[in-house]
Write a protein that holds these residues in place. Structure first.
Motif, PDB file in Angstrom:
ATOM      1  N   SER A 156      -6.099 128.853 -66.950  1.00 42.55           N
ATOM      2  CA  SER A 156      -7.503 128.462 -66.975  1.00 42.55           C
ATOM      3  C   SER A 156      -7.992 128.266 -68.407  1.00 42.55           C
ATOM      4  O   SER A 156      -8.670 127.281 -68.721  1.00 42.55           O
ATOM      5  N   SER A 167     -12.996 125.576 -66.029  1.00 45.25           N
ATOM      6  CA  SER A 167     -12.207 125.732 -64.805  1.00 45.25           C
ATOM      7  C   SER A 167     -12.542 127.066 -64.152  1.00 45.25           C
ATOM      8  O   SER A 167     -13.098 127.963 -64.781  1.00 45.25           O
ATOM      9  N   LYS A 170      -9.362 130.644 -58.134  1.00 53.57           N
ATOM     10  CA  LYS A 170      -9.452 131.135 -56.758  1.00 53.57           C
ATOM     11  C   LYS A 170      -8.371 132.191 -56.572  1.00 53.57           C
ATOM     12  O   LYS A 170      -7.196 131.903 -56.717  1.00 53.57           O
ATOM     13  N   ASP A 174      -4.715 130.195 -57.915  1.00 59.78           N
ATOM     14  CA  ASP A 174      -5.033 128.772 -58.025  1.00 59.78           C
ATOM     15  C   ASP A 174      -6.152 128.539 -59.038  1.00 59.78           C
ATOM     16  O   ASP A 174      -7.098 129.320 -59.122  1.00 59.78           O
ATOM     17  N   TYR A 176      -9.076 125.746 -60.361  1.00 65.79           N
ATOM     18  CA  TYR A 176      -9.862 124.608 -59.890  1.00 65.79           C
ATOM     19  C   TYR A 176     -10.668 123.998 -61.033  1.00 65.79           C
ATOM     20  O   TYR A 176     -11.098 124.694 -61.965  1.00 65.79           O
ATOM     21  N   LYS A 180     -11.878 120.941 -57.262  1.00 67.22           N
ATOM     22  CA  LYS A 180     -10.568 120.588 -56.711  1.00 67.22           C
ATOM     23  C   LYS A 180      -9.465 121.379 -57.410  1.00 67.22           C
ATOM     24  O   LYS A 180      -9.549 121.684 -58.593  1.00 67.22           O
ATOM     25  N   LYS A 181      -8.410 121.666 -56.655  1.00 68.60           N
ATOM     26  CA  LYS A 181      -7.292 122.422 -57.214  1.00 68.60           C
ATOM     27  C   LYS A 181      -6.504 121.554 -58.186  1.00 68.60           C
ATOM     28  O   LYS A 181      -6.053 120.468 -57.844  1.00 68.60           O
ATOM     29  N   LYS A 223      -7.884 116.765 -51.655  1.00 64.14           N
ATOM     30  CA  LYS A 223      -7.941 118.188 -51.964  1.00 64.14           C
ATOM     31  C   LYS A 223      -7.514 118.509 -53.393  1.00 64.14           C
ATOM     32  O   LYS A 223      -7.953 119.491 -53.971  1.00 64.14           O
ATOM     33  N   GLU A 324      -9.535 123.246 -49.461  1.00 65.74           N
ATOM     34  CA  GLU A 324      -9.174 123.447 -50.854  1.00 65.74           C
ATOM     35  C   GLU A 324      -7.718 123.792 -51.012  1.00 65.74           C
ATOM     36  O   GLU A 324      -7.235 123.950 -52.104  1.00 65.74           O
TER      37      GLU A 324
END
Length: 325
Positions: A156, A167, A170, A174, A176, A180-181, A223, A324
């Motif tokens: 990130s 960013s 999650k 993940d 995002y 969006k991923k 996604k 997602e």
């Protein structure tokens, strides 16, 4: 020097101008251009008009990364290959044969990239950064989630520094950007049976950089995101930024500092989620992440639940998974 000039010029640059600017012969310019093209840089050459770098993201090379990296341990032993089924699978084999801690394996393409819980991670050539990093942390099995959390924060931070955007993470693995991923982390490892401590950990990191939606299967195009919304991202620069960020979070920050940064970027608190852990499946509201990196949720009956593993999906206002994944 030629590569830097071409990166900074949108127009075609003649061989004569390049020769003058770097004080070499035109023959030397031609040889350097061809060497760059053999490394994979997409350089358009037009007779009597000059040269232009048509894909600024370029390619990753071992030599280029070693020149840029300022890490002390992570990435000092680095290997770049054109294509692999899975960098994680390859690195696990290397780990079992005694590969040094901090070693990095990067593939320009994965033909069988892996995600968590048996999912695939689509990894087309030229569209992303796909790497695995070998670590040998002195941690028990119960604390293995710490490595994923450290890696997610490193990813990130690297994305933020390179794009100038914010960013989010999650839980647990993940990253995002703009809803969006754009990145995922797969942590795999081996444990010593007698002590319960880690023998090694392989951090698999995949980041969508450019052209991702066009190259993904139809069901993933809405996604997944990538880093290219505000201009191209140089893959080598991203790799360097990520490895330096990873060394920082592993070597120089204790876990309480890591958790503060991780919580600040957390995407889930306050959101309705679907929790899947083994055969247990329930809806809840995400509350926070505790000091051990576990997700705290509140079930519909008002009782708190502590989630230390499993899958968590964000639900929309109708109670459907929000696409997602």
């Amino acid at each position: 020097k030629i590569l830097e000039i071409l990166k900074n010029e949108e127009r075609r640059v003649s061989g004569e101008e390049l020769a003058e600017r770097i004080q070499v012969s035109r023959t030397a310019v031609w040889k350097n251009i061809h060497a760059l093209m053999e490394e994979g840089y997409d350089i358009q050459a037009v007779r009597n008009k000059g040269y232009r770098l048509t894909r600024p993201t370029g390619v990753i090379t071992e030599e280029g990364l070693k020149k840029q990296l300022k890490t002390k341990r992570i990435g000092r032993n680095i290997k770049v290959v054109d294509s692999l089924e899975s960098t994680n699978d390859e690195m696990k084999g290397m780990a079992q044969e005694g590969e040094d801690e901090g070693s990095v394996l990067i593939a320009r393409e994965q033909t069988k990239g892996k995600g968590r819980r048996g999912k695939s991670f689509v990894s087309p050539k030229g569209a992303g950064l796909y790497m695995s990093v070998l670590l040998r942390p002195k941690l028990s099995a119960e604390r293995s989630v710490e490595m994923t959390i450290r890696a997610a924060l490193a990813v990130s931070r690297a994305i933020d520094r390179l794009t100038g955007r914010q960013s989010r993470i999650k839980w647990v693995n993940d990253v995002y950007l703009d809803g969006k991923k754009v990145a995922g982390i797969l942590t795999e490892g081996s444990f010593e049976m007698e002590t319960g401590n880690m023998e090694y950990v392989v951090l698999g990191i995949g980041i969508n950089v450019s052209d991702s939606a066009r190259l993904l299967p139809q069901d993933l195009r809405d996604k997944a995101g990538d880093l290219s919304a505000k201009g191209s991202v140089d893959l080598s620069q991203l790799a360097v930024e990520l490895l330096e960020s990873l060394e920082q979070v592993i070597e120089n920050e204790d876990f309480s500092e890591i958790m503060r940064g991780y919580r600040e970027r957390s995407l889930l608190p306050g959101k309705r989620v679907l929790v899947e852990k083994g055969s247990d499946r329930f809806e809840a509201e995400a509350k926070t992440i505790d000091d051990k990196g576990r997700l705290i949720v509140v079930r519909k009956d008002g009782k708190e639940a502590v989630i230390d593993s499993g899958e968590v999906s964000i639900l929309d206002w109708q109670g459907r998974v929000n696409g997602e994944e």
